[in-house]
Design a protein around this motif. Structure first.
Motif, PDB file in Angstrom:
ATOM      1  N   THR A  76       1.424   2.362   2.576  1.00 53.37           N
ATOM      2  CA  THR A  76       0.719   2.552   3.847  1.00 53.37           C
ATOM      3  C   THR A  76       0.151   1.219   4.340  1.00 53.37           C
ATOM      4  O   THR A  76      -0.054   0.278   3.567  1.00 53.37           O
ATOM      5  N   ARG A  77      -0.124   1.175   5.642  1.00 53.96           N
ATOM      6  CA  ARG A  77      -0.725  -0.019   6.232  1.00 53.96           C
ATOM      7  C   ARG A  77      -2.092  -0.279   5.602  1.00 53.96           C
ATOM      8  O   ARG A  77      -2.515  -1.417   5.448  1.00 53.96           O
ATOM      9  N   LYS A  78      -2.778   0.804   5.230  1.00 55.29           N
ATOM     10  CA  LYS A  78      -4.104   0.674   4.630  1.00 55.29           C
ATOM     11  C   LYS A  78      -4.011  -0.005   3.260  1.00 55.29           C
ATOM     12  O   LYS A  78      -4.802  -0.907   2.945  1.00 55.29           O
ATOM     13  N   ASP A  79      -3.040   0.434   2.442  1.00 55.32           N
ATOM     14  CA  ASP A  79      -2.877  -0.173   1.116  1.00 55.32           C
ATOM     15  C   ASP A  79      -2.454  -1.634   1.233  1.00 55.32           C
ATOM     16  O   ASP A  79      -2.869  -2.475   0.441  1.00 55.32           O
TER      17      ASP A  79
ATOM     18  N   MET B 212       4.822   8.896   2.237  1.00 53.86           N
ATOM     19  CA  MET B 212       5.593   7.675   2.546  1.00 53.86           C
ATOM     20  C   MET B 212       6.401   7.192   1.338  1.00 53.86           C
ATOM     21  O   MET B 212       7.498   6.663   1.489  1.00 53.86           O
TER      22      MET B 212
ATOM     23  N   GLU C  87       0.935   7.055   7.561  1.00 55.48           N
ATOM     24  CA  GLU C  87      -0.183   6.576   6.743  1.00 55.48           C
ATOM     25  C   GLU C  87      -0.579   7.561   5.645  1.00 55.48           C
ATOM     26  O   GLU C  87      -1.727   7.573   5.200  1.00 55.48           O
ATOM     27  N   ASN C  88       0.379   8.364   5.216  1.00 63.91           N
ATOM     28  CA  ASN C  88       0.131   9.307   4.132  1.00 63.91           C
ATOM     29  C   ASN C  88       0.835   8.755   2.881  1.00 63.91           C
ATOM     30  O   ASN C  88       2.071   8.799   2.772  1.00 63.91           O
ATOM     31  N   ALA C  89       0.047   8.190   1.955  1.00 58.93           N
ATOM     32  CA  ALA C  89       0.610   7.442   0.828  1.00 58.93           C
ATOM     33  C   ALA C  89       1.604   8.276   0.013  1.00 58.93           C
ATOM     34  O   ALA C  89       2.681   7.793  -0.335  1.00 58.93           O
TER      35      ALA C  89
END
Lengths: 260, 292
Positions: A82-85, B73, B68-70
């Motif tokens: 994810t973009r967050k990670d 994804m 944005e769902n780890a």
């Protein structure tokens, strides 16, 4: 079952890749230092310490590495991260790099100084980098160039811990500003990208003023002056500024489309 | 694995790449996604892979929004014609890098495929030919064993023997490790035997989604005397008409009942099946002609 966090893996991988680049940079700087020492030996002149030489060059190096960091986003999203990670991993890696680089530079510098001290004909130059700032004529272009070359400086011979911390802070700012500009160009069109360069310059200038204030260094006559602030306020504001940069980068990359 | 696409639209500036697309993929099958250039295939697939967010509508994978769902994804592998011009690493290192983030990645299988596709392990990838780079993409896609694996025309750069090798590997690995595989392609005639189900999109709209066998049975070419053919196909959806002298060949779309087939034979008409390629060409052409 809660799955294992991915960002530490991203941080470790980015630290390895960016760290390799930083080690390459430090290696080149060692070669330059050896060359300068040989020339000083032949001429019987003075040579700057390795730490001070790295101090000047590392700002630009970290700025460029920061810009390139934007392009890791594509690689990670493509691999299901994810973009967050990606953001958290890259941020941790940038902090790690900003701490490691000055420590390595300090240790190599100490070794170099030990060798130079045993060479009779070469003397160490006690550079007064901060006074160079006062010599600029106050025009905007000069100030910008100077901000990128001469950041607030503490000589390690006076206080090594403070010298390392100051360099860490300087290069972390440069990395984040580079990352912020890279992310802006990636997400938006050129005009906003150019605007982000202006924001970056303003942030670097404010950082310079705050750091000089905190370290009780001479403040040059600049277009942004914060000499009215008490020096005790400068460190919290500096940390806030770092937080603001991180927030800006996260906001830009949070929902960004990946270019194919 | 369940993929639900509901009224999905994507707009770039003034261009509507996807218009209200709705469909569902709910079993471990190989889905063929067909569409002409600019039909919206890559736009649709890139939303599934969380490269973009849709402008409106929704997509869920196993009931969750993938963006944005780890955990989701990680389960979606999207392989496309990636440009490796800046990749100075070697194939094995790149595969190891991917393996770190793909929970089902099989490195042994990847190494077997590297050998099978004869990729040079010592050469930097940027020096690979287009075909070799495509083969690397295919290897990453297969070895990732992601529950939703998407190949967006990655095989276009590969030569015919390599593509054939890929098709064989795909079928074998799908049998051993079932997953949802989407193959987006222009090479319809070459790949049709791989598809369990076919989805056709045209100009951003979903045209059809149907089992391959049932779709193929709907297309037919009726050939014979022009007047008798015209009379026979008058209530059918015509896809293509060809005429030479008094002999006419009409491609139709729609189920032919047993009775209709018997009548056709009685009237001396010849009924021939048509390929998915022909069906695809005529179906997408028909929309174009109608709009004109």
């Amino acid at each position: 079952m809660k799955s294992k966090a991915i960002y530490p893996k991203v941080a470790a991988d980015m630290l390895t890749v960016l760290g390799t680049w930083v080690l390459g940079f430090l290696g080149v700087m060692i070669l330059v230092q050896v060359g300068k020492t040989v020339v000083a030996f032949i001429n019987g002149s003075e040579v700057d310490t390795y730490f001070n030489a790295v101090f000047i060059a590392s700002n630009i190096a970290m700025f460029v590495i920061g810009i390139i960091s934007t392009y890791f986003l594509h690689h990670y999203v493509e691999n299901g991260v994810t973009r967050k990670d990606y953001f958290k991993g890259a941020l941790v890696a940038s902090i790690g790099l900003s701490i490691a680089l000055p420590i390595i530079a300090f240790l190599v510098s100490k070794l170099g100084e030990f060798i130079v001290m045993n060479i009779d004909k070469v003397a160490l130059n006690q550079a007064d980098i901060n006074s160079a700032v006062m010599e600029t004529d106050g025009n905007i272009v000069g100030n910008i160039v100077q901000a990128f070359i001469i950041a607030p400086h503490i000589d390690p011979s006076s206080n090594w811990l403070l010298a390392i911390t100051t360099l860490s802070l300087n290069i972390l700012f440069f990395f984040l500003v580079g990352w912020f500009i890279g992310a802006s160009f990636y997400r938006f069109h050129v005009v906003i990208g150019l605007g982000s360069i202006l924001v970056g310059i303003i942030i670097i200038t404010i950082k310079d003023s705050l750091l000089r204030l905190a370290l009780d260094l001479p403040l040059p006559d600049q277009y942004i002056s914060l000499d009215f602030l008490p020096s005790s306020a400068s460190i919290p504001i500096l940390l806030l500024l770092l937080g603001l940069l991180a927030w800006l980068i996260r906001s830009i990359t949070k929902r960004v489309s990946i270019k194919m | 694995m369940n993929v639900k696409v509901n009224s999905l639209s994507l707009t770039y500036g003034n261009h509507r790449a996807l218009k209200d697309v709705t469909f569902e993929l709910d079993s471990y099958k190989i889905y063929g996604l067909l569409g002409r250039n600019g039909a919206g295939k890559t736009s649709l697939l890139s939303i599934m892979a969380s490269f973009h967010e849709p402008t409106s509508g929704s997509i869920t994978i196993n009931g969750e929004v993938p963006f944005e769902n780890a955990s989701i994804m990680q389960q979606v592998a999207f392989m496309y014609n990636k440009d490796y011009k800046d990749e100075s690493d070697h194939a094995i290192n790149v595969l190891k890098g991917v393996a770190r983030y793909r929970p089902y990645f099989d490195m042994k299988y990847a190494e077997y495929l590297v050998k099978r596709f004869k990729l040079d392990k010592k050469k930097p990838i940027k020096q690979f030919s287009k075909g070799m780079q495509s083969a690397l993409n295919v290897i990453i896609g297969l070895a990732s064993r992601a529950p939703l694996t998407i190949f967006d025309e990655v095989y276009l750069g590969m030569d015919a023997p390599s593509r054939d090798m890929f098709y064989k590997e795909l079928l074998e690995d799908q049998q051993n490790h079932p997953r949802v595989i989407i193959l987006s392609t222009h090479l319809v005639s070459e790949m049709d035997y791989l598809f369990d189900e076919v989805i056709i999109i045209d100009e951003g709209n979903l045209m059809l989604q149907e089992e391959y066998d049932s779709l193929i049975s709907k297309g037919a070419k009726i050939t014979g005397n022009a007047e008798i053919v015209d009379d026979f196909v008058q209530s059918k959806q015509l896809l293509n008409v060809e005429q030479l002298g008094n002999t006419k060949a009409v491609t139709i779309y729609g189920e032919l009942s047993k009775t209709e087939r018997t009548i056709a034979v009685d009237k001396g008409l010849e009924i021939a099946p048509i390929s998915l390629h022909e069906l695809f060409v005529h179906l997408t052409k028909e929309v174009e002609d109608n709009e004109k």
